[in-house]
Design an enzyme around this catalytic site. Structure first.
Site, PDB file in Angstrom:
ATOM      1  N   GLU A   1      17.179  29.269  28.544  1.00  0.00           N
ATOM      2  CA  GLU A   1      18.180  29.825  29.127  1.00  0.00           C
ATOM      3  C   GLU A   1      17.630  31.479  29.641  1.00  0.00           C
ATOM      4  O   GLU A   1      18.295  32.386  29.535  1.00  0.00           O
ATOM      5  CB  GLU A   1      19.423  30.188  27.891  1.00  0.00           C
ATOM      6  CG  GLU A   1      20.205  28.657  27.692  1.00  0.00           C
ATOM      7  CD  GLU A   1      21.279  29.159  27.011  1.00  0.00           C
ATOM      8  OE1 GLU A   1      22.357  28.415  27.498  1.00  0.00           O
ATOM      9  OE2 GLU A   1      21.408  29.894  26.212  1.00  0.00           O
TER      10      GLU A   1
ATOM     11  N   GLU B   1      22.486  21.176  26.840  1.00  0.00           N
ATOM     12  CA  GLU B   1      23.113  21.658  25.647  1.00  0.00           C
ATOM     13  C   GLU B   1      24.755  21.158  25.892  1.00  0.00           C
ATOM     14  O   GLU B   1      25.449  22.128  26.674  1.00  0.00           O
ATOM     15  CB  GLU B   1      23.007  22.866  25.524  1.00  0.00           C
ATOM     16  CG  GLU B   1      21.546  23.310  24.999  1.00  0.00           C
ATOM     17  CD  GLU B   1      21.387  24.883  24.243  1.00  0.00           C
ATOM     18  OE1 GLU B   1      22.441  25.412  24.172  1.00  0.00           O
ATOM     19  OE2 GLU B   1      20.286  25.243  24.133  1.00  0.00           O
TER      20      GLU B   1
END
Length: 581
Positions: A158, A234
């Protein structure tokens, strides 16, 4: 040998379209003797892949080492995945977030003068290269084209939520490829245009993270990546818990609807989490968005398998939905059975402050040394300054307490200063008495701009404006407490060490109820179960069966505050706390 490639619309395994149905299972949050059980239950839910992060700080608590013993045996874990007939995705970071202390970055990095985290800064790049080479020495021989399970590796984590240094990402790719990783490489970002732009790099396959509105989020991802397979790396099927808040859950119906949207369009998915496990010891992270909020010991995450590895309603709903799109075995995992219920008496044995010489290492100085100066990664530091001739006076910490400070005068408790309450001042009632402060690191920040901050008493310490000098700082190793002979030790006010014994007919999962206790840590047979705190929401500590044994077992408790009932009560299952209505 098989090979995974990025196709025009699909992942291609041996040239055939392959829909990845994966689940996150962090080997470092599960007792190693339970890895095979959790992996098998993943396959029974219909998963074909296991994903894991790799925690740099746990493998390399000091620079130059890479520990793979016991619960850090990544090779063993990946081979168990292969033995189950499943594939693997490895996400080594070097930053992992994961609600894990410091996002996985080792605290010794912070002691390198001038280092810049998650940037193309030479000192940081040098350190992470050593780390990644050690990881890939394990992973490279276990790639799918060499007969192993690993068919995807992720670069960073991320990153678009943190920075946009393309040189840094490119250097990670270079190190990864030169270390022999040949499988496709991916990135992950939340499906926000700016994050996707900042976290992308040519040649890396982009994936997204989200837990709802799957069609909308895939549309945003497709705008940045017109071809290639869609993947939610995710899929947030639950959420983590923080001390003092309710137990977070997501409804089965909402999560299942979002999952169906992913699979219906041929998208690939990685459940985050499939099985969360536990932040054993003092490994939990913390968030700070204006207020410091440490995470609880349980990482149950409201996942398909609960903290103790038992199937939940989500498990069965997801299994049914997956069966619409992929083969699922007929076998079902056994449902949870009640754990042994009993009480064990606890005996106060010693005052923590009287054990400093047994578990501490002293360092004199003109100021209270930070954890970084003491090379203390986590846990506790004890500070003492000479007597002050001011009473009553006000003790002040110049900048911040990180994270919880128990203040004493000549061994007598006088109060607490808590970071989560923005407290850094306290009245001192006694004249001419030494000032003593026990500081607990409650978890290093794992996300955002405060990543990598120092711990301890930050800033000048004064009493009524007069600086305190001539300090002694002790770095404490509380994990040594279970090894000590506590017979005949003194008992005074303040934090205490208690112990007790209990008998078991056979090794078994146990659930230790802690709601009648104050705040502290627990060890069973020398294994650090983690932190407890009456603030909740979590009311139990999970004791994995492999930690216990038939016959006599020993429990040791470090109670920092006060117990309403000084006995160990074991209950029949998890008590994760009140949910939000």
């Amino acid at each position: 040998m098989p090979e995974l490639k990025i196709g025009e619309k699909d992942f291609l395994l041996d040239g055939e379209p392959f829909q990845i149905i994966s689940g996150a299972l962090h080997y470092f949050r599960v007792h190693p003797d339970q890895w095979a059980d959790r992996i098998h239950k993943a396959r029974l839910m219909g998963l074909n892949t296991i994903e894991t992060y790799v925690p740099w700080n746990l493998h390399a608590p000091t620079r130059g080492e890479f520990d793979t013993s016991a619960g850090l045996d990544l090779e063993r874990f990946l081979k168990l995945v292969a033995a189950e007939g499943m594939h693997a995705i490895v996400r080594p970071g070097p930053y992992i977030c994961a609600e894990w202390s410091n996002g996985g970055l080792p605290p010794w990095l912070l002691r390198i003068e001038g280092v810049e985290l998650r940037r193309a800064e030479p000192q940081y790049l040098s350190a992470l290269t050593e780390y990644l080479q050690a990881v890939y020495q394990i992973v490279a021989p276990l790639q799918v084209d060499r007969g192993g399970p690993v068919f995807l590796v992720q670069i960073e984590n991320e990153y678009g939520a943190y920075g946009s240094d393309k040189e840094y990402l490119a250097e990670l790719v270079r190190v990864t490829r030169e270390a022999g990783i040949t499988v496709p490489l991916t990135t992950i970002d939340q499906p926000d245009p700016q994050m996707l732009e900042d976290g992308r790099l040519d040649g890396l396959h982009m994936t997204a993270s989200f837990g709802s509105r799957s069609t909308e989020r895939f549309k945003t991802l497709r705008e940045f990546q017109p071809t290639g397979p869609l993947m939610c790396m995710e899929f947030w099927d639950g959420w983590f818990d923080s001390w003092g808040f309710h137990h977070h859950t997501t409804t089965v119906e909402d999560s299942d609807t979002a999952l169906d949207e992913i699979l219906r369009v041929g998208g690939s998915v990685n459940f985050y989490m499939f099985h969360g496990g536990t932040n054993f010891g003092m490994t939990n992270g913390a968030n700070d968005k204006g207020a410091y909020v440490p995470l609880v010991t349980s990482y149950d995450y409201d996942a398909p398998l609960d903290e103790a590895g038992n199937p939940t309603a989500k498990y069965h709903a997801f299994r049914k939905t997956i069966a619409k799109y992929a083969p699922v075995l007929d076998e079902l995992p056994a449902e949870a059975t009640p754990a042994p219920v009993f009480d064990a008496s606890l005996t106060p044995r010693a005052s923590l402050l009287d054990l400093l010489g047994e578990i501490g290492e002293a360092r004199p100085g003109d100021h209270p040394a930070t954890y970084e100066e003491l090379e203390q990664d986590t846990g506790f530091v004890f500070y003492q300054a000479p007597a002050v001739d001011i009473a009553p006076g006000t003790l002040r910490i110049g900048e911040e307490v990180r994270d919880r400070a128990y203040v004493f005068q000549d061994g007598i408790p006088v109060g607490i200063m808590a970071r989560d309450a923005h407290e850094r001042a306290l009245a001192l009632p006694l004249l001419a008495s030494p000032v003593q402060i026990l500081v607990e690191d409650q978890g290093r920040v794992n996300y955002g701009p405060r990543l990598g901050e120092a711990k301890g008493l930050i800033g000048e310490v004064t009493v009524d404006g007069i600086p305190l000098t001539d300090w002694t700082s002790w770095r404490l190793d509380v994990d040594r407490l279970p090894e000590l002979d506590l017979e005949g030790c003194s008992l005074n006010l303040g934090p205490q060490v208690l112990d007790g014994e209990f008998e078991l007919a056979e090794a078994a999962d146990l659930f230790l109820e802690t709601s009648a206790w104050g705040k502290g840590l627990v060890w069973v047979n020398g294994f650090n179960l983690g932190r407890y705190w009456r603030k909740g929401p979590t009311q139990t500590l999970y004791v994995p069966a492999p930690v216990t044994r038939a016959g006599r077992n020993r429990i040791v408790v470090l109670e920092l505050e006060a117990m309403a009932h000084p006995s160990a009560q074991f209950v029949d299952g998890l008590r994760l706390g009140q949910i939000e209505f």
